[in-house]
Design an enzyme around this catalytic site. Structure first.
Site, PDB file in Angstrom:
ATOM      1  N   ASP A 238       0.862  -1.190   0.000  1.00  0.00           N
ATOM      2  CA  ASP A 238       0.000   0.000   0.000  1.00  0.00           C
ATOM      3  C   ASP A 238       0.901   1.244   0.000  1.00  0.00           C
ATOM      4  O   ASP A 238       1.834   1.339   0.807  1.00  0.00           O
ATOM      5  CB  ASP A 238      -0.902  -0.001   1.229  1.00  0.00           C
ATOM      6  CG  ASP A 238      -1.883   1.163   1.195  1.00  0.00           C
ATOM      7  OD1 ASP A 238      -2.961   1.008   0.584  1.00  0.00           O
ATOM      8  OD2 ASP A 238      -1.555   2.219   1.774  1.00  0.00           O
ATOM      9  N   ASN A 246      -2.624  12.634  -3.680  1.00  0.00           N
ATOM     10  CA  ASN A 246      -3.729  12.994  -4.583  1.00  0.00           C
ATOM     11  C   ASN A 246      -4.224  14.401  -4.294  1.00  0.00           C
ATOM     12  O   ASN A 246      -4.503  15.183  -5.216  1.00  0.00           O
ATOM     13  CB  ASN A 246      -4.887  12.001  -4.416  1.00  0.00           C
ATOM     14  CG  ASN A 246      -4.895  10.928  -5.503  1.00  0.00           C
ATOM     15  OD1 ASN A 246      -4.270  11.100  -6.559  1.00  0.00           O
ATOM     16  ND2 ASN A 246      -5.596   9.842  -5.255  1.00  0.00           N
ATOM     17  N   HIS A 251      -5.449  14.284  -9.061  1.00  0.00           N
ATOM     18  CA  HIS A 251      -5.680  12.875  -9.397  1.00  0.00           C
ATOM     19  C   HIS A 251      -4.881  12.411 -10.610  1.00  0.00           C
ATOM     20  O   HIS A 251      -4.432  11.258 -10.661  1.00  0.00           O
ATOM     21  CB  HIS A 251      -7.178  12.626  -9.615  1.00  0.00           C
ATOM     22  CG  HIS A 251      -7.966  12.651  -8.342  1.00  0.00           C
ATOM     23  ND1 HIS A 251      -7.974  11.608  -7.444  1.00  0.00           N
ATOM     24  CD2 HIS A 251      -8.760  13.619  -7.805  1.00  0.00           C
ATOM     25  CE1 HIS A 251      -8.741  11.909  -6.414  1.00  0.00           C
ATOM     26  NE2 HIS A 251      -9.235  13.133  -6.602  1.00  0.00           N
ATOM     27  N   ASP A 255      -2.331   9.337 -10.577  1.00  0.00           N
ATOM     28  CA  ASP A 255      -2.282   8.194 -11.503  1.00  0.00           C
ATOM     29  C   ASP A 255      -0.865   7.968 -12.018  1.00  0.00           C
ATOM     30  O   ASP A 255      -0.412   6.826 -12.159  1.00  0.00           O
ATOM     31  CB  ASP A 255      -3.232   8.426 -12.683  1.00  0.00           C
ATOM     32  CG  ASP A 255      -4.693   8.309 -12.289  1.00  0.00           C
ATOM     33  OD1 ASP A 255      -4.969   7.790 -11.187  1.00  0.00           O
ATOM     34  OD2 ASP A 255      -5.562   8.736 -13.087  1.00  0.00           O
ATOM     35  N   GLU A 281      -4.676   2.166  -4.399  1.00  0.00           N
ATOM     36  CA  GLU A 281      -3.211   2.278  -4.314  1.00  0.00           C
ATOM     37  C   GLU A 281      -2.579   1.002  -3.755  1.00  0.00           C
ATOM     38  O   GLU A 281      -1.427   0.997  -3.329  1.00  0.00           O
ATOM     39  CB  GLU A 281      -2.819   3.474  -3.443  1.00  0.00           C
ATOM     40  CG  GLU A 281      -3.175   3.372  -1.982  1.00  0.00           C
ATOM     41  CD  GLU A 281      -4.571   3.895  -1.660  1.00  0.00           C
ATOM     42  OE1 GLU A 281      -4.800   4.264  -0.501  1.00  0.00           O
ATOM     43  OE2 GLU A 281      -5.414   3.954  -2.577  1.00  0.00           O
TER      44      GLU A 281
END
Length: 366
Positions: A238, A246, A251, A255, A281
């Site tokens: 994680d 973010n 965002h 990505d 994630e």
């Protein structure tokens, strides 16, 4: 009555084979049955009429048709299927060529050559089928025009011979065109099917396996473990503080972070291991033939690489860390339990400072 017929037609069919392979097996079964029956009946008729040479040819062809079908069923390998098809085509070509030479019954033997193009194209495919038909056409031409006055060749008029070859060439062209179109359509459909299957199993952002693809890998690996008694390990990673990434970068840049981290994970993973995007994630590692200690060692190397590999986001270098939870799959711990324990170990790593690899076996309470 339908039961034995269905069983015969499906002889040699296997779920593991491609649809095209199973279809060819069924058609070989059908064609061999029809060829065997017709040649046996015609051979019996020729024998009754006292045409012993012709009946011998037809009976021999009937036996070869039967053998070609039994070969692909009994041996059940790709090589055996190829030999079965080759034997079937050779038998058909040899039989029809002999009928051209002898004339068959009342010089009607040449009429059977129109079976050759569609059968050869279907079984041999476009390229090999076309080559075989060119060789067959040359053989027929030599027989019809190279032995004009020979006693062993039936007597045909010049007009009949030329029209026979012209019409045969036309049927060959149409069969070749149909087979070429059919093969192209099949290849296109197969390609699209493979693409759809890939999209269904892969994450569009990172190009890694998605959750569905990972679940299938886990099922295969668990089945293999039960057969070979060799354990494997599962790890869940994680990205630390990904929500703040973010929020601060947006965002789209989030990505990009996931893409770059997935590349680092992928390049540091061993070739036999599986990496998937488990969701959001989170990433999953499947370490084949690896115990928990081996998986922890591999993950520590991946963690160290990530720590020392700054990501380039919009021209800025940023350092990002990840936490890992790992659990070994054993006969006593199935994949569902292992995922739950790996997830528990992951959150233990998160609660104790992040940027850690935590093994499920070290948890105070499992």
């Amino acid at each position: 009555m339908l039961g034995p017929i269905k069983q015969y037609v499906l002889s040699g069919v296997n779920r593991r084979y491609k649809d095209e392979t199973n279809r060819r097996i069924m058609v070989v079964n059908l064609f061999a049955a029809v060829g065997m029956s017709i040649t046996f009946l015609l051979g019996s008729r020729a024998f009754i009429d006292g045409e012993y040479f012709l009946s011998t040819i037809l009976f021999s062809a009937s036996v070869i048709f039967a053998l070609s079908q039994r070969l692909q069923v009994r041996v059940a390998t790709a090589k055996a299927r190829t030999w079965s098809i080759t034997l079937l085509i050779f038998c058909l070509m040899a039989l029809t060529l002999l009928l051209v030479i002898t004339g068959g019954k009342d010089n009607t033997g040449p009429l059977w050559i129109y079976l050759v193009p569609p059968v050869t194209m279907f079984f041999a495919g476009f390229i090999r089928g076309l080559l075989a038909l060119v060789a067959y056409t040359i053989a027929c031409t030599i027989v019809l025009f190279g032995f004009n006055e020979a006693d062993f060749v039936a007597n045909y008029s010049y007009a009949f011979k030329t029209r026979l070859l012209y019409s045969f060439a036309t049927v060959t062209f149409l069969s070749a065109f149909y087979e070429y179109s059919r093969q192209k359509s099949y290849d296109t459909a197969l390609y699209l099917s493979e693409q759809f299957e890939r999209q269904a199993k892969h994450d569009h952002l990172t190009q890694l396996l998605n959750r569905r693809g990972a679940q299938q890998c886990l099922e295969r690996e668990y089945a293999r473990m039960q057969r070979n008694k060799r354990h494997f390990s599962i790890a869940i990673a994680d990205i630390d503080r990904f929500k703040s990434i973010n929020d601060s970068l947006g965002h789209e840049q989030g990505d990009e972070v996931l893409r770059q981290i997935s590349n680092i994970f992928k390049t540091r993973s061993r070739g036999q291991d599986v990496l998937a995007r488990w969701g959001g994630e989170e990433f999953m590692f499947i370490f084949n033939d690896t115990d928990e200690a081996g998986a922890v060692k591999a993950l520590e190397q991946i963690r160290a690489t990530l720590n020392n590999a700054p990501l380039n986001i919009n021209g800025n270098e940023i350092y990002i860390t990840s936490s890992f939870g790992v659990c070994e799959v054993t006969p006593d711990i199935d994949t569902s339990s292992a995922i739950r324990l790996a997830d528990k170990a992951l959150y233990h790593a998160k609660e104790h400072g992040r940027n850690l690899v935590c093994a499920a076996s070290t948890l105070p309470c499992r």
